[in-house]
Motif scaffolding. Structure first.
Motif, PDB file in Angstrom:
ATOM      1  N   ASP A 107     -14.885  -9.331  -3.114  1.00 46.92           N
ATOM      2  CA  ASP A 107     -15.332  -8.890  -1.793  1.00 46.92           C
ATOM      3  C   ASP A 107     -15.431 -10.075  -0.822  1.00 46.92           C
ATOM      4  OD1 ASP A 107     -15.444  -6.319  -2.725  1.00 46.92           O
ATOM      5  OD2 ASP A 107     -17.619  -6.333  -3.061  1.00 46.92           O
ATOM      6  N   PHE A 108     -15.857 -11.228  -1.333  1.00 46.51           N
ATOM      7  CA  PHE A 108     -15.984 -12.427  -0.501  1.00 46.51           C
ATOM      8  C   PHE A 108     -14.639 -12.779   0.124  1.00 46.51           C
ATOM      9  CE2 PHE A 108     -15.426 -17.102  -0.435  1.00 46.51           C
ATOM     10  CZ  PHE A 108     -16.350 -17.428   0.559  1.00 46.51           C
ATOM     11  N   TYR A 109     -13.588 -12.809  -0.677  1.00 44.02           N
ATOM     12  CA  TYR A 109     -12.264 -13.150  -0.154  1.00 44.02           C
ATOM     13  C   TYR A 109     -11.714 -12.068   0.763  1.00 44.02           C
ATOM     14  CZ  TYR A 109     -11.866 -17.258  -3.184  1.00 44.02           C
ATOM     15  OH  TYR A 109     -12.051 -18.477  -3.780  1.00 44.02           O
ATOM     16  N   PHE A 146      -8.952 -21.961   0.450  1.00 47.01           N
ATOM     17  CA  PHE A 146      -9.783 -23.089   0.873  1.00 47.01           C
ATOM     18  C   PHE A 146      -8.966 -24.108   1.664  1.00 47.01           C
ATOM     19  CE2 PHE A 146     -10.560 -27.562  -0.264  1.00 47.01           C
ATOM     20  CZ  PHE A 146     -11.710 -27.780   0.492  1.00 47.01           C
ATOM     21  N   ASP A 147      -7.791 -24.463   1.144  1.00 42.84           N
ATOM     22  CA  ASP A 147      -6.974 -25.490   1.776  1.00 42.84           C
ATOM     23  C   ASP A 147      -6.576 -25.086   3.188  1.00 42.84           C
ATOM     24  OD1 ASP A 147      -5.280 -27.970   1.630  1.00 42.84           O
ATOM     25  OD2 ASP A 147      -3.680 -26.491   1.878  1.00 42.84           O
ATOM     26  N   LEU A 148      -6.128 -23.854   3.348  1.00 40.12           N
ATOM     27  CA  LEU A 148      -5.690 -23.402   4.668  1.00 40.12           C
ATOM     28  C   LEU A 148      -6.821 -23.398   5.684  1.00 40.12           C
ATOM     29  CD1 LEU A 148      -3.218 -22.453   6.178  1.00 40.12           C
ATOM     30  CD2 LEU A 148      -3.917 -20.138   5.685  1.00 40.12           C
ATOM     31  N   ILE A 149      -7.971 -22.878   5.255  1.00 42.44           N
ATOM     32  CA  ILE A 149      -9.114 -22.820   6.163  1.00 42.44           C
ATOM     33  C   ILE A 149      -9.647 -24.220   6.444  1.00 42.44           C
ATOM     34  CG2 ILE A 149     -11.519 -22.047   6.341  1.00 42.44           C
ATOM     35  CD1 ILE A 149     -10.688 -19.451   4.995  1.00 42.44           C
ATOM     36  N   ASN A 150      -9.660 -25.062   5.440  1.00 43.47           N
ATOM     37  CA  ASN A 150     -10.134 -26.426   5.639  1.00 43.47           C
ATOM     38  C   ASN A 150      -9.274 -27.165   6.665  1.00 43.47           C
ATOM     39  OD1 ASN A 150     -11.682 -28.883   4.925  1.00 43.47           O
ATOM     40  ND2 ASN A 150      -9.728 -29.555   4.070  1.00 43.47           N
ATOM     41  N   VAL A 151      -7.959 -27.053   6.539  1.00 42.11           N
ATOM     42  CA  VAL A 151      -7.058 -27.699   7.492  1.00 42.11           C
ATOM     43  C   VAL A 151      -7.262 -27.127   8.894  1.00 42.11           C
ATOM     44  CG1 VAL A 151      -4.638 -27.979   8.143  1.00 42.11           C
ATOM     45  CG2 VAL A 151      -5.334 -28.333   5.762  1.00 42.11           C
ATOM     46  N   ASN A 175     -16.111 -16.770  13.575  1.00 38.76           N
ATOM     47  CA  ASN A 175     -17.522 -16.487  13.339  1.00 38.76           C
ATOM     48  C   ASN A 175     -17.814 -16.217  11.865  1.00 38.76           C
ATOM     49  OD1 ASN A 175     -15.935 -14.004  14.057  1.00 38.76           O
ATOM     50  ND2 ASN A 175     -17.833 -12.984  13.341  1.00 38.76           N
ATOM     51  N   LEU A 176     -16.759 -15.886  11.101  1.00 40.05           N
ATOM     52  CA  LEU A 176     -16.954 -15.643   9.661  1.00 40.05           C
ATOM     53  C   LEU A 176     -17.099 -16.934   8.873  1.00 40.05           C
ATOM     54  CD1 LEU A 176     -14.284 -12.841   9.077  1.00 40.05           C
ATOM     55  CD2 LEU A 176     -16.769 -12.568   9.338  1.00 40.05           C
ATOM     56  N   THR A 215     -20.335 -19.962   3.972  1.00 43.75           N
ATOM     57  CA  THR A 215     -19.023 -19.434   3.587  1.00 43.75           C
ATOM     58  C   THR A 215     -18.077 -20.565   3.223  1.00 43.75           C
ATOM     59  OG1 THR A 215     -19.257 -17.462   4.968  1.00 43.75           O
ATOM     60  CG2 THR A 215     -17.008 -18.128   4.379  1.00 43.75           C
ATOM     61  N   ARG A 216     -18.059 -21.585   4.035  1.00 48.06           N
ATOM     62  CA  ARG A 216     -17.172 -22.714   3.752  1.00 48.06           C
ATOM     63  C   ARG A 216     -17.596 -23.456   2.493  1.00 48.06           C
ATOM     64  NH1 ARG A 216     -17.098 -26.149   8.922  1.00 48.06           N
ATOM     65  NH2 ARG A 216     -15.710 -27.419   7.613  1.00 48.06           N
TER      66      ARG A 216
END
Length: 485
Positions: free
Chosen positions: A191-193, A218-223, A235-236, A241-242
């Protein structure tokens, strides 16, 4: 900001690198270094960014101030190392044939040995003067490397073991996908993903938003959080979350990189250990040809594999996490005797780690092998590393179960197939950094076929160009997604 390993928290004062005794000196050093900030793995080709270049350059400058410069502290400056002009026989720098890793090594070297300026002016026989280009840029070669520690195109590779060339390591990592621990984490995080779909659906759909792609997401969002001024549904992406994205990616990658009951899974760490031993053994033996400064650039998975094998989580649980860009670990060979050629019993080794560029984070000493001392005698260090280090090609072939190519040649004779590095006792032939790549190249076809079969067998995983196999950690032990830029 990229999630960090909180290595400072909870560390005892003894973990900090104290000012060394005035009589101590450094004989040599071996660095293993991660690349700097890069673009997301989801979007090929992956490239080093300006930020990443700055990170590794500052790290090179840090190590220059510690080990190289004439102004470096006497206790840490490497004895006999040229201070301003790079002497190639004193250096060995290696990296895979990978734009991010090789580029990082080149930039690092400019921090370590910056342009010589006016020293680059030469007077020719006819009296004319020639000034070297780029302000006296120093041309220090980076040797090509492609082996089980850091495979070719590492940063384009979607899966941790994808380029290792080690059949048994591939199989071992794949078994994680069938474990109860993996299934439990997959179910608990589903559900988290899925809630993050508004963030990543420019690249990944609902079928990819799961723990199987934990590192990828993680990698995509981190970049994106580093480079994108505008992120869909940002806002998510609150701090919690991170943080969970980082934790899940670390769980996955740890379990793909290391398992205490299946050491072959950490083959990259074993190969690195053998390379460190070989390089430092040559310095201990005072070989005239031995480089005093060794640096190898590689991926985070090799860090994790070595951390597990060397029992570093016993020193801090933060070693379970994915290390930050431009992280580095250093193996310092030190002595407190004044002899030009100290006896092996007078030599010790200190392990240090910087999570992120050492220029910002500094180096901290940690005890290896579950011991309490930050500095080990050469004998104890060699014995500890020797328990898991790859000593030679035959050893590698036996562990990996490979029987073709160079391994086939090794099985038919007592030779190791021509590898030239010293083994752990400093006398035999081992897997040298440049030569070790031959092994991976010769077994690639077999490994690819085996991987395809394993993926079909285990949980319906698919081999797709821009998706990543993944895995998880913690109770047991142990790459790519993104926001479209």
């Amino acid at each position: 900001m990229h999630p960090k390993l909180l290595l400072v928290a909870g560390l005892s004062a003894s973990s900090l690198v104290a000012a060394a005794d005035g009589s101590e000196r450094v004989l040599g050093v071996y660095l293993f270094h991660r690349h700097g900030d890069r673009t997301a793995k989801a979007w090929k080709p992956v490239n080093l960014t300006a930020l990443g270049a700055t990170e590794v350059y500052s790290s090179g400058s840090f190590y220059r101030s510690r080990y190289v410069a004439a102004s470096a502290p006497a206790a840490s400056r490497i004895a006999g190392l040229s201070a301003d002009t790079a002497v190639l026989s004193q250096l060995e720098v290696t990296a895979p044939k990978d734009a991010v890793l090789e580029g990082s090594a080149l930039v690092f070297l400019q921090g370590l040995y910056p342009p010589t300026g006016s020293a680059g002016v030469e007077t020719l026989a006819n009296g004319s003067k020639v000034e070297a280009p780029l302000g006296g840029y120093q041309y220090v070669p980076v040797d090509a490397l492609a082996d089980a520690a850091s495979s070719a195109k590492s940063e384009d590779n979607a899966w941790l073991q994808g380029g290792s060339g080690c059949g048994n390591a591939v199989v071992s990592s794949n078994t994680y996908f069938t474990s109860a621990a993996y299934k439990e984490t997959y179910d608990d995080s589903r559900d988290f993903y899925q809630r993050l779909l508004p963030v990543i659906n420019g690249t990944y759909g609902a079928d990819a938003a799961n723990f199987k792609n934990g590192y990828a997401v993680f990698d995509l969002i981190n970049v994106a959080t580093i480079h994108n001024a505008s992120i869909p549904a940002s806002n998510l992406l609150d701090n919690s979350t991170r943080a969970r994205l980082y934790d899940l990616a670390s769980v996955q990658e740890w379990n793909l990189a290391y398992n205490s009951s299946e050491p072959v899974r950490a083959i990259a760490g074993s190969v690195l250990a053998g390379q460190v031993l070989a390089a430092l053994q040559d310095v201990v033996d005072a070989k005239a040809s031995a480089p005093k400064f060794n640096a190898q650039f590689g991926a985070y998975g090799t860090f994790m594999a070595f951390f597990g094998l060397a029992q570093l989580p016993a020193a801090s649980p933060d070693f379970y996490g994915i290390c930050d860009y431009a992280s580095s670990m250093a193996f310092e060979l030190v002595t407190s005797v004044a002899d030009a050629k100290p006896k092996p019993e007078d030599v010790s080794v200190r392990f240090l780690f910087a999570n992120g560029t050492a220029a910002e984070k500094g180096l901290k000493a940690f005890p290896l092998f579950g011991q309490s001392k930050d500095t080990l005698s050469w004998t104890d260090f060699k014995a500890g590393m020797g328990k898991f280090a790859i000593a030679d090609t035959k050893h590698w072939c036996t562990l990996c179960g490979n029987t073709n190519g160079q391994c086939a040649a090794g099985n038919s004779t007592s030779s190791d197939g021509g590898a030239t590095a010293q083994n752990t006792d400093g006398s035999g032939s081992g897997v040298s950094r440049p030569v070790a790549g031959v092994i991976g190249a010769l077994v690639t076809l077999v490994v690819i076929l085996g991987l395809q079969a394993a993926v079909m067998l285990f949980g319906g995983l698919r081999l797709v160009k821009k998706s990543t196999l993944a895995g998880a950690r913690r109770g047991v032990e142990t790459s790519e997604a993104g926001v479209k830029s």
